[in-house]
Write an enzyme that holds these catalytic residues in place. Sequence first.
Site, mmCIF file in Angstrom:
data_model
loop_
_atom_site.group_PDB
_atom_site.id
_atom_site.type_symbol
_atom_site.label_atom_id
_atom_site.label_comp_id
_atom_site.label_asym_id
_atom_site.label_seq_id
_atom_site.Cartn_x
_atom_site.Cartn_y
_atom_site.Cartn_z
ATOM 1 N N PRO A 17 0.815 -1.136 -0.101
ATOM 2 C CG PRO A 17 0.308 -0.855 2.336
ATOM 3 C CD PRO A 17 0.952 -1.834 1.153
ATOM 4 C CE LYS A 22 3.888 1.094 -3.567
ATOM 5 N NZ LYS A 22 3.647 1.637 -2.482
ATOM 6 C CG ASP A 89 8.277 4.353 -8.058
ATOM 7 O OD1 ASP A 89 7.992 3.297 -7.496
ATOM 8 O OD2 ASP A 89 8.312 5.532 -7.646
ATOM 9 C CD GLU A 90 3.973 6.027 -7.947
ATOM 10 O OE1 GLU A 90 2.741 5.356 -7.643
ATOM 11 O OE2 GLU A 90 4.279 6.808 -7.150
ATOM 12 C CB ALA A 91 4.468 -0.819 -11.838
HETATM 13 P P1 ADP Z 1 5.670 4.012 -0.747
HETATM 14 O O1 ADP Z 1 6.459 4.188 -2.250
HETATM 15 O O2 ADP Z 1 5.207 2.606 -0.586
HETATM 16 O O3 ADP Z 1 4.559 4.953 -0.765
HETATM 17 P P2 ADP Z 1 7.631 5.601 0.484
HETATM 18 O O4 ADP Z 1 8.916 4.735 0.128
HETATM 19 O O5 ADP Z 1 7.424 6.635 -0.336
HETATM 20 O O6 ADP Z 1 6.485 4.462 0.192
HETATM 21 O O7 ADP Z 1 7.543 6.008 2.057
HETATM 22 C C1 ADP Z 1 7.680 5.189 3.137
HETATM 23 C C2 ADP Z 1 8.271 6.103 4.208
HETATM 24 O O8 ADP Z 1 6.852 6.912 4.505
HETATM 25 C C3 ADP Z 1 8.514 5.307 5.502
HETATM 26 O O9 ADP Z 1 9.906 5.095 5.787
HETATM 27 C C4 ADP Z 1 8.060 6.231 6.655
HETATM 28 O O10 ADP Z 1 9.085 7.191 6.952
HETATM 29 C C5 ADP Z 1 7.037 7.220 6.122
HETATM 30 N N1 ADP Z 1 5.440 6.665 6.505
HETATM 31 C C6 ADP Z 1 4.593 7.809 6.672
HETATM 32 N N2 ADP Z 1 3.528 7.170 7.220
HETATM 33 C C7 ADP Z 1 3.933 5.748 7.164
HETATM 34 C C8 ADP Z 1 3.068 4.868 7.799
HETATM 35 N N3 ADP Z 1 1.730 4.890 8.081
HETATM 36 N N4 ADP Z 1 3.560 3.510 7.814
HETATM 37 C C9 ADP Z 1 4.810 3.403 7.187
HETATM 38 N N5 ADP Z 1 5.534 4.453 7.053
HETATM 39 C C10 ADP Z 1 5.145 5.541 6.911
#
Ligand code: ADP
Length: 207
Positions: A17, A22, A89-91
Amino acid sequence: MNPSRPGAGWIEVIAGPMFSGKSEELIRLLRRSLIARQRVQVFKPRLDNRYSEGDVVSHSQMRIPCELVERSDEVLPRLDPRTEVVGIDEAQFFDDALPALCGHLANLGKRVIVAGLDMDYRGVPFGPMPVLLAVAERVQKISAICSRCGAPAAYTQRLVASDELVVVGAAGAYEARCRRCHEPEGAPPASEPWLFPPPGGGGGGSP
Ligand code: ADP
Ligand code: ZN
């Protein structure tokens, strides 16, 4: 074919999610490839312009440069034959031809690392991700932290009303939720009625 390691291509998928890390994981793997002096190219769909154009950016502000494309068929013409690792990314925002493109790149000997949302805010499998998860040699399904209760979160909760499947760039529009705390909106799509089983597990399935 990768001249240094013929036939060594494969597909790996990072799924989960929003906020599960990711992008962080994709950037970590790509940086390691760069440290190993491998040639890396990174692509993402143009529609996501949350942050600066031309970078994959995580919520924790890690970043790596990338090329923006509208469709998956724009990747091959931009591919440097010397590239050994292809990051995507964002596949979930790509078209249905993305799995075939990734298979082609892997057959050429590339390591293909794909990150994307496995489900949309309703819990419905997102775009080409289900097929990618099936055909990948390696899958990492990672969780976030549920904003309500602190449990591992596999779902993305939308917090604002919209008729669009995607609300890009709206800060605070989404948060991570666990299965118990996730509140899917509306009726399940007619094509996928199995997504939201009735409470109590009605329907005669296994206990
Ligand atoms: P994604 O690409 O899956 O959206 P990102 O890699 O951009 O995730 O961001 C992950 C980071 O978001 C974590 O390392 C943490 O610092 C931050 N974060 C903010 N809210 C949350 C949450 N609810 N659970 C986990 N990480 C979170
Ligand atoms: Zn929860």
